[in-house]
Scaffold this motif. Structure first.
Motif, PDB file in Angstrom:
ATOM      1  N   ARG A 121      11.918  10.696   1.323  1.00 22.62           N
ATOM      2  CA  ARG A 121      10.849  10.504   1.780  1.00 22.62           C
ATOM      3  C   ARG A 121      10.884  10.487   3.339  1.00 22.62           C
ATOM      4  NH1 ARG A 121       8.725   5.360   0.896  1.00 22.62           N
ATOM      5  NH2 ARG A 121      10.898   4.735   0.955  1.00 22.62           N
ATOM      6  N   GLU A 134       9.877   8.223   5.316  1.00 21.57           N
ATOM      7  CA  GLU A 134      10.394   7.057   5.873  1.00 21.57           C
ATOM      8  C   GLU A 134      11.582   6.684   5.901  1.00 21.57           C
ATOM      9  OE1 GLU A 134       7.853   7.453   3.765  1.00 21.57           O
ATOM     10  OE2 GLU A 134       6.304   6.023   3.734  1.00 21.57           O
ATOM     11  N   ASP A 165      15.297   3.177   1.268  1.00 22.29           N
ATOM     12  CA  ASP A 165      15.160   2.119   2.121  1.00 22.29           C
ATOM     13  C   ASP A 165      14.195   1.080   1.243  1.00 22.29           C
ATOM     14  OD1 ASP A 165      12.783   3.320   1.797  1.00 22.29           O
ATOM     15  OD2 ASP A 165      12.409   3.542   4.003  1.00 22.29           O
ATOM     16  N   GLY A 166      13.842   1.292  -0.007  1.00 25.72           N
ATOM     17  CA  GLY A 166      12.849   0.065  -0.664  1.00 25.72           C
ATOM     18  C   GLY A 166      11.610   0.004  -0.052  1.00 25.72           C
ATOM     19  N   THR A 167      11.160   0.849   0.884  1.00 28.71           N
ATOM     20  CA  THR A 167       9.813   0.301   1.451  1.00 28.71           C
ATOM     21  C   THR A 167       8.823   0.917   0.729  1.00 28.71           C
ATOM     22  OG1 THR A 167       9.938   2.308   2.898  1.00 28.71           O
ATOM     23  CG2 THR A 167      10.715   0.255   3.788  1.00 28.71           C
ATOM     24  N   PHE A 168       8.572   0.628  -0.558  1.00 26.49           N
ATOM     25  CA  PHE A 168       7.639   1.215  -1.570  1.00 26.49           C
ATOM     26  C   PHE A 168       6.433   0.188  -1.687  1.00 26.49           C
ATOM     27  CE2 PHE A 168      11.582   2.383  -3.780  1.00 26.49           C
ATOM     28  CZ  PHE A 168      11.930   3.599  -3.334  1.00 26.49           C
ATOM     29  N   GLY A 169       5.486   0.880  -1.599  1.00 26.41           N
ATOM     30  CA  GLY A 169       4.235  -0.082  -1.617  1.00 26.41           C
ATOM     31  C   GLY A 169       3.540   0.359  -3.248  1.00 26.41           C
ATOM     32  N   ASP A 201       1.970   2.697  -3.864  1.00 20.66           N
ATOM     33  CA  ASP A 201       1.791   4.365  -4.072  1.00 20.66           C
ATOM     34  C   ASP A 201       2.967   4.766  -4.668  1.00 20.66           C
ATOM     35  OD1 ASP A 201       3.452   3.407  -2.086  1.00 20.66           O
ATOM     36  OD2 ASP A 201       3.249   5.539  -0.808  1.00 20.66           O
ATOM     37  N   PRO A 226       0.768   8.517  13.094  1.00 19.40           N
ATOM     38  CA  PRO A 226       1.013   8.980  11.480  1.00 19.40           C
ATOM     39  C   PRO A 226       2.412   9.661  11.438  1.00 19.40           C
ATOM     40  CG  PRO A 226      -0.546  10.216  13.016  1.00 19.40           C
ATOM     41  CD  PRO A 226       0.131   9.237  14.000  1.00 19.40           C
ATOM     42  N   PHE A 227       2.750   9.775   9.985  1.00 17.61           N
ATOM     43  CA  PHE A 227       3.827  10.463   9.464  1.00 17.61           C
ATOM     44  C   PHE A 227       3.820  10.492   8.124  1.00 17.61           C
ATOM     45  CE2 PHE A 227       6.573   7.327   7.694  1.00 17.61           C
ATOM     46  CZ  PHE A 227       6.200   6.399   8.360  1.00 17.61           C
ATOM     47  N   THR A 262       2.894  10.122   4.332  1.00 20.81           N
ATOM     48  CA  THR A 262       1.471  10.087   3.849  1.00 20.81           C
ATOM     49  C   THR A 262       0.679   8.775   4.726  1.00 20.81           C
ATOM     50  OG1 THR A 262       2.458   8.096   2.634  1.00 20.81           O
ATOM     51  CG2 THR A 262       2.331  10.418   1.615  1.00 20.81           C
ATOM     52  N   PHE A 263       1.361   8.394   5.773  1.00 22.23           N
ATOM     53  CA  PHE A 263       0.973   7.393   6.587  1.00 22.23           C
ATOM     54  C   PHE A 263      -0.177   8.069   7.692  1.00 22.23           C
ATOM     55  CE2 PHE A 263       1.372   4.413  10.492  1.00 22.23           C
ATOM     56  CZ  PHE A 263       0.385   3.587  10.135  1.00 22.23           C
ATOM     57  N   ALA A 288       6.620  -9.865   3.324  1.00 22.67           N
ATOM     58  CA  ALA A 288       6.096  -8.983   2.386  1.00 22.67           C
ATOM     59  C   ALA A 288       7.145  -8.071   1.979  1.00 22.67           C
ATOM     60  CB  ALA A 288       4.675  -8.275   3.057  1.00 22.67           C
ATOM     61  N   LEU A 289       7.559  -7.428   2.948  1.00 22.93           N
ATOM     62  CA  LEU A 289       8.731  -6.548   2.686  1.00 22.93           C
ATOM     63  C   LEU A 289       9.830  -6.894   1.864  1.00 22.93           C
ATOM     64  CD1 LEU A 289       9.795  -3.698   3.025  1.00 22.93           C
ATOM     65  CD2 LEU A 289      11.108  -4.445   5.146  1.00 22.93           C
ATOM     66  N   ALA A 324       8.639  -7.489  -1.716  1.00 24.75           N
ATOM     67  CA  ALA A 324       8.575  -6.088  -2.508  1.00 24.75           C
ATOM     68  C   ALA A 324      10.081  -5.777  -2.840  1.00 24.75           C
ATOM     69  CB  ALA A 324       7.875  -5.033  -1.420  1.00 24.75           C
ATOM     70  N   ARG A 377       6.782   5.298  15.185  1.00 21.65           N
ATOM     71  CA  ARG A 377       6.760   5.453  13.621  1.00 21.65           C
ATOM     72  C   ARG A 377       7.399   4.300  13.096  1.00 21.65           C
ATOM     73  NH1 ARG A 377       7.112  10.645  15.801  1.00 21.65           N
ATOM     74  NH2 ARG A 377       5.291  11.811  15.417  1.00 21.65           N
ATOM     75  N   ILE A 378       6.928   3.615  12.224  1.00 23.52           N
ATOM     76  CA  ILE A 378       7.256   2.380  11.585  1.00 23.52           C
ATOM     77  C   ILE A 378       7.569   2.794   9.951  1.00 23.52           C
ATOM     78  CG2 ILE A 378       7.010  -0.062  11.017  1.00 23.52           C
ATOM     79  CD1 ILE A 378       7.841   0.497  13.895  1.00 23.52           C
ATOM     80  N   ALA A 379       8.832   2.803   9.266  1.00 21.56           N
ATOM     81  CA  ALA A 379       8.877   3.050   8.156  1.00 21.56           C
ATOM     82  C   ALA A 379       8.310   1.848   7.071  1.00 21.56           C
ATOM     83  CB  ALA A 379      10.294   3.096   7.720  1.00 21.56           C
ATOM     84  N   ALA A 380       8.160   0.730   7.590  1.00 19.81           N
ATOM     85  CA  ALA A 380       7.550  -0.293   7.066  1.00 19.81           C
ATOM     86  C   ALA A 380       6.085  -0.288   7.328  1.00 19.81           C
ATOM     87  CB  ALA A 380       8.348  -1.685   7.261  1.00 19.81           C
ATOM     88  N   TRP A 381       5.543   0.541   7.381  1.00 19.07           N
ATOM     89  CA  TRP A 381       4.054   0.513   7.984  1.00 19.07           C
ATOM     90  C   TRP A 381       3.251  -0.257   6.844  1.00 19.07           C
ATOM     91  CZ3 TRP A 381       0.695   3.269   4.666  1.00 19.07           C
ATOM     92  CH2 TRP A 381       1.257   4.451   4.054  1.00 19.07           C
ATOM     93  N   ARG A 382       3.541  -0.028   5.518  1.00 19.30           N
ATOM     94  CA  ARG A 382       2.727  -0.383   4.699  1.00 19.30           C
ATOM     95  C   ARG A 382       2.667  -2.172   4.730  1.00 19.30           C
ATOM     96  NH1 ARG A 382       5.724   3.374   2.295  1.00 19.30           N
ATOM     97  NH2 ARG A 382       4.643   5.249   1.227  1.00 19.30           N
ATOM     98  N   PHE A 383       3.438  -2.722   4.935  1.00 14.36           N
ATOM     99  CA  PHE A 383       3.485  -3.977   5.037  1.00 14.36           C
ATOM    100  C   PHE A 383       3.074  -4.781   6.374  1.00 14.36           C
ATOM    101  CE2 PHE A 383       7.094  -2.373   2.724  1.00 14.36           C
ATOM    102  CZ  PHE A 383       6.700  -2.823   1.345  1.00 14.36           C
TER     103      PHE A 383
END
Lengths: 295, 552
Positions: free
Chosen positions: A66, A68, A168-172, A174, A216-217, A219-220, A240-241, A244, B31-37
């Motif tokens: 991804r 990210e 990197d484990g930054t899944f939400g 989605d 933006p990048f 899907t963000f 929060a990270l 998760a 750009r931040i990879a942890a944007w979701r959080f």
């Protein structure tokens, strides 16, 4: 080479006798040793003949591709991932394993069958080139629509394999299917090692330095307002990270997890390289998944 | 390093840091990879373009620490000139040395300047060896026409400073005191030592620091050429005579040889007095036979520069002429006869009309001789006309009436007479142009009274003719005829006339033992405060850097 025994023994179909054991209904009745059962005066009714099944397992490397993974921009976690893939490929060749590399969260048109020998090198290099060439190189490529779908990785996983997942484990929310992927991968006598490349400390240091606007990048879609995150807000985000990632491990269950965390003051490529050497060596020595062959 | 330079360096560093920061706009889009959080983030409250102090502190922590270190170092610079520590005596010595011309006078032990140098050197060495080691700063001031200040710390520097040639003039007691009492910010004086051949002037009490006055040099006779007078002989033939008073102070035995050079450079004979006479001033005479510049020098004397050499410009002198109208006594042969307006009229008082506007001597009488008292007339007892006149023959009793005509320009000299025997009537006198009316010498009577009458006439002639003498131009010069101004001031160095004048100490003393009347402004040293300031700034910066976001 650190991968432990390259062969693992398990019960199965083979010509090599291993032992007699109690017959469990539902198993193949052809394995009942009637003569031995007659002579047997023990507690069981029937004994069946057990054979050893000897086979060589495969190593499957799944790399998160991804957008990210290409962050932070000046020190992307993808760099660690690429080095890791390359190193594992070299080790697989040296250990004469069959191996394959597949993208996580992506359709693969690559060979799904584990390869051996020099084909591994060719396959891994080709994979690395594809990932490197697909990196975002300008604003347009950062914001280009990407399709991240649940990988059909599971279909291509052979039994008796070690699956190394790099992300990197930054899944939400989605990506709810990641836990399923891991759970499926753990089936069929497979073992999964999850390596989380944590770039958050560097990103936090960037966020602390000055007022920021999030671009933006992938899907963000980005945030247009200029923000000045407080320490409290960053603490909340960090928590929060972590939550998760912990949930990820809990859902997977029994996962061998190794988290590689960058230091917030890392500033150069050499820092990243030194970190990789240190973490990879630790990973090889401490990982339990390569010590399972004797079972 | 002085304070201004230190502050300049620190200020320059601060400005350079700020400019460097302003030239590098911070990166503001990420750009931040942890944007979701990342939840809702606080909006930026500061202007997006101009960097703020907070962002400077947070993004350039190293620069901020350097700035803090520099600020903490300020007390070190500011305390450079402060007292080093408590308990160390601070001695600020202001050494004032008179280097005027009189200091070059040589005695048996060298010049006075040599002795001053020895004293100063001993003082400097003694102070340098003070135990316990004191904080000492010394300033040498050599005083001549212009003061010269030199910072010294060793005896060698003292010698170098005193070896510099100086102007031979100047150096009064007032100048020395002013220099001794002057302030010096770089070396605040606690003590002042003046070395001079002058006597210590009277100084107001409570004028500041302790002042020690050392008068150097063995007592030297002060001999000088002072008053110059020209005397033209009236009653005899001969050239004008110049009279020079030689002043001796302090018991000088002899001024040495007095040498006079004529305008043509020839040495001419002088009439020297008897130097054994214990008088302060004695005249030296010589004939000025020709007009021109005469040079008078004292040889082999201890006179000071300017007091030992005179140049005298003698103009051409013309002897006065006399319009002698008297039948008795006749005109003396030495007096030149003449009838012009410049001539001096000598006539009976009956011709007073012709005396108007002229120098004149008018004869009243002859008065009747009072046989019973045998007196000449009535005069003021102190009048110069009575020089050498036997006052015993003067009649101090006022006459009943004087038989001469009154006139607006002739006034009868009548003074307030507190005692009748001390004053009387001179008859008459006019000052400009000079004219007198005197009693005529009696024809008969005693010889003593007649001689007194003639002496009175000659005195009158001499005084009336005095205005006719030419003016002299007298200069005090050096050997090359350069004029010395204020040379007579050197006579202030005369040796004491009484024993109680020699009260000045000459021996060096330990400067540290002198009573310092200035409070030492030392106090505790300031450098520990730099550590406190450093720690405080670091804590403040850390607290600010950590908690800033939590409070915004």
């Amino acid at each position: 080479m650190g991968l432990g025994p390259s062969r693992r023994r398990r019960s199965g179909q083979s010509l090599e006798y291993r032992e007699h054991r109690e017959f469990v209904p539902g198993t193949d009745v052809r394995n009942i040793d009637w003569r031995a059962s007659v002579r047997y005066k023990g507690p069981f009714d029937h004994l069946e003949r057990a054979y050893e099944a000897e086979e060589q397992y495969a190593m499957i490397v799944a790399l998160d591709v991804r957008a990210e993974m290409w962050l932070p921009e000046h020190m992307p976690t993808m760099q660690l991932g690429l080095w890791l893939v390359e190193a594992l490929g070299e080790l697989a060749v040296a250990a004469k394993l069959s191996a394959n590399v597949l993208p996580l969260f992506g359709n693969t048109a690559r060979p799904t069958r584990p390869l051996r020998g020099s084909a591994i090198t060719t396959l891994f290099r080709s994979f690395l080139d594809d990932v490197w060439n697909g990196r975002p190189q300008d604003e347009r490529s950062w914001t280009a629509p990407t399709q991240v779908v649940t990988s059909d990785l599971i279909r291509h996983l052979p039994p008796a394999a070690v699956v190394v997942v790099i992300t990197d484990g930054t899944f939400g929310d989605d990506q709810p299917g990641f836990a399923n992927i891991i759970r499926e991968a753990q089936g069929a006598h497979r073992h999964v090692a999850l390596i989380i490349l944590d770039g958050w400390p560097v990103e936090r240091a960037l966020l602390e330095q000055q007022s920021v606007r999030l671009l933006p990048f992938g899907t963000f879609t980005g945030r247009t307002e200029l923000a000045d995150p407080t320490v409290r807000e960053l603490d909340i985000a960090e928590k929060a990270l972590d939550t998760a990632r912990q949930r990820l491990r809990a859902q997977a269950g029994g996962l061998a997890v190794s988290q590689w965390t960058m230091r917030r003051n890392m500033a150069s490529h050499s820092d990243l390289e030194a970190m990789f050497r240190e973490q990879f060596e630790t990973f090889l020595h401490s990982s339990q998944i390569f010590a399972l062959g004797g079972r | 390093m002085n304070t201004a330079l230190a502050l300049g360096v620190i200020g320059g560093c601060a400005v350079a840091l700020l400019l460097w920061y302003l030239r590098r706009p911070p990166r503001r889009e990420l750009r931040i990879a942890a944007w979701r959080f990342l939840g809702e983030l606080s909006p930026a409250s500061r202007a997006p373009v101009r960097p703020s102090l907070a962002s400077l502190i947070r993004s350039h922590w190293l620069a901020v620490r350097l700035l803090i270190l520099m600020l903490a170092a300020v007390p070190f610079f500011l305390t450079t000139n402060e007292p080093l520590s408590e308990g160390r005596p601070r001695v600020g010595l202001r050494l004032v040395v008179d280097v005027s011309a009189s200091m070059t006078v040589a005695g048996s032990a060298g010049t006075r300047l040599d002795e001053a140098r020895r004293l100063a050197r001993a003082l400097v060495e003694e102070i340098a060896a003070l135990e316990p080691k004191a904080e000492v700063c010394m300033t040498l001031v050599t005083v001549d026409a212009r003061g010269h200040e030199v910072k010294i710390s060793t005896a060698a520097e003292l010698d170098d400073a005193l070896a510099t040639p100086r102007s031979p003039s100047g150096g009064t007691g007032a100048q020395l005191v002013a220099q001794a009492m002057a302030n010096d910010p770089s070396c605040p004086p606690t003590h002042a030592v003046v070395i001079s051949d002058l006597r210590k002037p009277s100084i107001e009490t409570g004028r500041g620091r302790a002042l020690l006055w050392w008068q150097v040099g063995a007592p030297q006779p002060n001999i000088g050429l002072t008053t110059v007078a020209l005397e033209t002989p009236l009653f005899q033939a001969g050239p004008p005579v110049i009279s020079i008073a030689v002043r001796r102070v302090g018991g000088a035995a002899s001024p040495g040889e007095v040498q006079v050079l004529s305008p043509d450079g020839q040495r001419i004979p002088v009439h020297a007095p008897d130097w054994t006479v214990r008088e302060e001033s004695l005249p030296v005479l010589f004939d000025a036979s020709t007009p021109g510049r005469y040079v008078v020098e004292l040889e082999r004397s201890d006179a000071y520069a300017g007091d030992n050499r005179l140049t005298i410009d003698v103009p051409e002198a013309t002897a006065p002429t006399f319009d002698w109208r008297l039948a008795e006594p006749p005109r003396p042969p030495a007096l030149r006869a003449g009838t012009g307006a410049d001539s001096i009229l000598v006539a009976p008082v009956s011709m007073i009309a012709e005396a108007q506007g002229r120098r004149s001597i008018l004869m009243l009488g002859p008065l009747e001789e009072r046989r019973d008292r045998r007196r000449l007339g009535v005069f003021i007892s102190g009048d110069p006309l009575l020089a050498d006149v036997n006052l015993e023959i003067i009649d101090r009793a006022a006459p009943a009436a004087l038989p001469f005509p009154g006139d607006p320009w002739i006034r009868v000299v009548e003074e307030d007479i507190p005692r009748r025997d001390h004053a009387g009537v001179l008859v008459a006198r006019r000052y400009n142009p000079s004219a007198v009316i005197i009693p005529a010498p009696p024809r008969g009577g005693s010889e003593q009274v007649r001689n007194a009458g003639y002496l009175l006439l000659f005195n009158a002639i001499r005084h009336v003719a005095a205005g006719h003498l030419p003016a002299l131009v007298v200069r005090r010069t050096t050997a090359d005829d350069k004029v010395i101004l204020g040379a007579d001031l050197e006579t202030d160095t005369a040796v004491p006339r009484a024993a109680d004048d020699r009260t000045v100490k000459i021996t060096p003393v330990d400067a540290a033992a002198l009573p310092a009347d200035q409070a030492r402004g030392s106090g505790p040293p300031l450098w520990p405060w730099s550590i406190v300031l450093l720690l405080g700034l670091l804590i403040a910066e850390r607290w600010f850097g950590v908690s800033y976001k939590a409070t915004t």
